[in-house]
Design an enzyme around this catalytic site. Structure first.
Site, PDB file in Angstrom:
ATOM      1  N   SER A 127      38.511  37.476  43.356  1.00 30.54           N
ATOM      2  CA  SER A 127      38.723  38.500  44.612  1.00 30.54           C
ATOM      3  C   SER A 127      38.254  38.147  45.753  1.00 30.54           C
ATOM      4  O   SER A 127      36.856  37.648  45.529  1.00 30.54           O
ATOM      5  CB  SER A 127      38.700  39.921  44.155  1.00 30.54           C
ATOM      6  N   TYR A 152      33.812  46.815  41.193  1.00 28.59           N
ATOM      7  CA  TYR A 152      35.159  45.803  41.080  1.00 28.59           C
ATOM      8  C   TYR A 152      34.492  44.434  41.075  1.00 28.59           C
ATOM      9  O   TYR A 152      34.827  43.727  40.584  1.00 28.59           O
ATOM     10  CB  TYR A 152      36.080  46.545  41.930  1.00 28.59           C
TER      11      TYR A 152
HETATM   12  N1  LIG Z   1      46.782  42.335  44.658  1.00 24.23           N
HETATM   13  C1  LIG Z   1      45.886  42.061  45.432  1.00 24.23           C
HETATM   14  O1  LIG Z   1      45.483  41.976  46.528  1.00 24.23           O
HETATM   15  C2  LIG Z   1      44.354  41.491  44.906  1.00 24.23           C
HETATM   16  C3  LIG Z   1      43.140  41.062  45.326  1.00 24.23           C
HETATM   17  C4  LIG Z   1      42.279  40.448  44.691  1.00 24.23           C
HETATM   18  C5  LIG Z   1      42.413  40.148  43.333  1.00 24.23           C
HETATM   19  N2  LIG Z   1      43.424  40.702  42.544  1.00 24.23           N
HETATM   20  C6  LIG Z   1      43.382  40.418  41.309  1.00 24.23           C
HETATM   21  O2  LIG Z   1      44.829  39.711  40.749  1.00 24.23           O
HETATM   22  C7  LIG Z   1      45.038  40.447  39.444  1.00 24.23           C
HETATM   23  C8  LIG Z   1      46.356  40.885  39.548  1.00 24.23           C
HETATM   24  O3  LIG Z   1      46.550  41.870  40.490  1.00 24.23           O
HETATM   25  P1  LIG Z   1      47.856  42.878  40.801  1.00 24.23           P
HETATM   26  O4  LIG Z   1      47.509  43.158  42.188  1.00 24.23           O
HETATM   27  O5  LIG Z   1      49.098  42.149  40.167  1.00 24.23           O
HETATM   28  O6  LIG Z   1      47.468  44.034  40.028  1.00 24.23           O
HETATM   29  P2  LIG Z   1      48.401  45.111  39.052  1.00 24.23           P
HETATM   30  O7  LIG Z   1      47.670  45.992  38.479  1.00 24.23           O
HETATM   31  O8  LIG Z   1      49.889  45.088  39.292  1.00 24.23           O
HETATM   32  O9  LIG Z   1      48.771  43.839  37.728  1.00 24.23           O
HETATM   33  C9  LIG Z   1      47.623  43.938  36.548  1.00 24.23           C
HETATM   34  C10 LIG Z   1      48.089  44.131  35.475  1.00 24.23           C
HETATM   35  O10 LIG Z   1      47.333  44.039  34.404  1.00 24.23           O
HETATM   36  C11 LIG Z   1      47.596  44.999  33.407  1.00 24.23           C
HETATM   37  N3  LIG Z   1      46.286  45.288  32.791  1.00 24.23           N
HETATM   38  C12 LIG Z   1      45.168  46.123  33.216  1.00 24.23           C
HETATM   39  N4  LIG Z   1      44.244  45.973  32.332  1.00 24.23           N
HETATM   40  C13 LIG Z   1      44.583  45.456  31.118  1.00 24.23           C
HETATM   41  C14 LIG Z   1      44.073  45.451  29.944  1.00 24.23           C
HETATM   42  N5  LIG Z   1      42.915  45.930  29.545  1.00 24.23           N
HETATM   43  N6  LIG Z   1      44.624  44.775  29.023  1.00 24.23           N
HETATM   44  C15 LIG Z   1      46.220  44.255  29.289  1.00 24.23           C
HETATM   45  N7  LIG Z   1      46.929  44.464  30.485  1.00 24.23           N
HETATM   46  C16 LIG Z   1      45.885  45.132  31.509  1.00 24.23           C
HETATM   47  C17 LIG Z   1      48.177  46.258  33.886  1.00 24.23           C
HETATM   48  O11 LIG Z   1      48.842  47.101  33.332  1.00 24.23           O
HETATM   49  C18 LIG Z   1      48.967  45.559  35.366  1.00 24.23           C
HETATM   50  O12 LIG Z   1      50.466  45.352  35.007  1.00 24.23           O
HETATM   51  C19 LIG Z   1      43.873  41.148  38.970  1.00 24.23           C
HETATM   52  O13 LIG Z   1      43.089  40.459  38.419  1.00 24.23           O
HETATM   53  C20 LIG Z   1      43.213  41.687  40.397  1.00 24.23           C
HETATM   54  O14 LIG Z   1      42.179  42.093  40.244  1.00 24.23           O
HETATM   55  C21 LIG Z   1      44.649  41.140  43.442  1.00 24.23           C
END
Ligand SMILES: NC(=O)c1ccc[n+]([C@@H]2O[C@H](COP(=O)([O-])OP(=O)(O)OC[C@H]3O[C@@H](n4cnc5c(N)ncnc54)[C@H](O)[C@@H]3O)[C@@H](O)[C@H]2O)c1
Length: 335
Positions: A127, A152
């Site tokens: 991130s 985080y």
């Molecule tokens: N969206 C953003 O702007 C952004 C920015 C920086 C980093 N990220 C990272 O990108 C990745 C995806 O983000 P996103 O926006 O799609 O988030 P999201 O929350 O929509 O997707 C994450 C998915 O992981 C699943 N999950 C969470 N904990 C879990 C566990 N313990 N076991 C199994 N499944 C689990 C959730 O149910 C969810 O469906 C994450 O790692 C997030 O930290 C996202």
């Protein structure tokens, strides 16, 4: 290829899986479908993937050690895209243990699975928040990221460190992608675009933190997916020029890389709100508030490295991307 996508019911995971399936890969999608936000949205995302014959869904928590050992041993994945995590900066102040379970315990289970089943390449979500208190812009992979300002961010930085040890000890090629504020259709309900759109359409005020003096390098989901898949296809390699006398944080003698993946064009929060108001066709009532703990005033990705490595070139303007999100939001919620 046979690819494990963790977090496949999530925002980025669903879009990434769709593109992998469209190009002919076999995808095993894993998710625990937790209720951090509306699980129905996750089920509806999954419903776009399940009809595809090359897709299979596994409901599993990445923190479940025995379950993770089993799936890696049975499935023998070629490559892994690890996106499952407890996301969100602000929630990490309320529920820190969720971050330790999903992001640290879950991550070691993924690393162990990749190591023992000899996965060719692990691509995982880091991130922009790892840049924490840095104010040197744009953020570069060559800068140190030792000053996180939320738990985080610390778990994401920890993932990069853990990945490095596995790349070094076991030759596991790993690439971390530092995402910069991803937005678009099927986006996350805890993020600004979703919250603002919902409030404006319901005639409620929006909370504008740091009195609107924020900048974010908003990156459109299709550009992100293009970058994730290009990265998956470019297996991390060791850098023969790595100099341990002057260690570069973005390089290693091990097959380990980290990259920024952002738009390289930060936008003022107030301009972002203008774009939402224009697309919705209504003005927002704004509640100006101070900066929240754990937040940073600006993010700005230097994407030279990812561009050189994969040809990554984001192409979607905020105006166009916001319009597409609002179009999806209206049709999904029937508004
Ligand atoms: N969206 C953003 O702007 C952004 C920015 C920086 C980093 N990220 C990272 O990108 C990745 C995806 O983000 P996103 O926006 O799609 O988030 P999201 O929350 O929509 O997707 C994450 C998915 O992981 C699943 N999950 C969470 N904990 C879990 C566990 N313990 N076991 C199994 N499944 C689990 C959730 O149910 C969810 O469906 C994450 O790692 C997030 O930290 C996202």
């Amino acid at each position: 290829m046979k690819i494990l996508v963790t977090g496949a019911a999530g925002f980025i995971g669903m879009h990434t899986s769709e593109v992998l399936l469209a190009r002919g890969d076999e995808v095993v999608g894993l998710d625990n479908l937790n209720d951090y936000y509306d699980p129905q949205l996750k089920l509806d995302r999954l419903a776009r993937l399940t009809p595809h014959p090359a897709f299979r869904f596994v409901k599993l928590d990445v923190a479940d050690r025995a379950g993770m050992e089993r799936i890696f041993a049975e499935e023998k994945f070629d490559r892994v895209i690890h996106l499952a995590a407890q996301a969100g900066v602000r929630y990490s102040l309320q529920n820190p243990h969720a971050y330790v379970d999903s992001n640290l315990v879950g991550f070691i289970n993924v690393l162990e699975g990749c190591r023992h089943s000899k996965v060719q390449h692990l691509v995982y979500a880091s991130s922009s928040s790892v840049y924490g208190g840095n104010t040197k812009m744009p953020f570069s992979e060559h800068d140190s990221v030792d000053h996180p300002v939320s738990l985080y961010a610390a778990t994401k930085k920890a993932n990069e460190l853990m990945a490095h040890t596995y790349s070094h000890l076991y030759g596991l090629p790993t690439t971390g992608l530092r995402f910069f504020t991803v937005y678009g259709p099927w986006g996350r309900p805890d993020m600004a675009l979703f919250l603002f759109t919902k409030a404006i359409l319901e005639g409620l005020p929006i909370d504008v933190f740091n009195h609107g003096k924020m900048k974010r390098d908003f990156t459109y989901i299709d550009d992100i997916v293009q970058g994730v898949i290009r990265t998956l296809d470019h297996v991390a390699e060791s850098d023969p020029a790595f100099n341990p006398l002057q260690p570069d944080p973005g390089r290693s003698a091990a097959p380990y890389r980290v990259f920024n993946i952002g738009n390289h064009d930060p936008v003022e929060l107030m301009s972002f709100i203008d774009a939402i108001e224009e697309a919705v066709g209504r003005k927002a009532e704004k509640n100006f508030l101070p900066m929240q703990d754990g937040d940073v005033p600006a993010t700005y990705a230097d994407t030279t490295e990812l561009n050189a490595w994969t040809g990554f070139a984001p192409a979607t303007s905020v105006k166009k991307g916001v319009q597409r999100f609002i179009g999806w939001y209206r049709s999904y919620y029937g508004l």
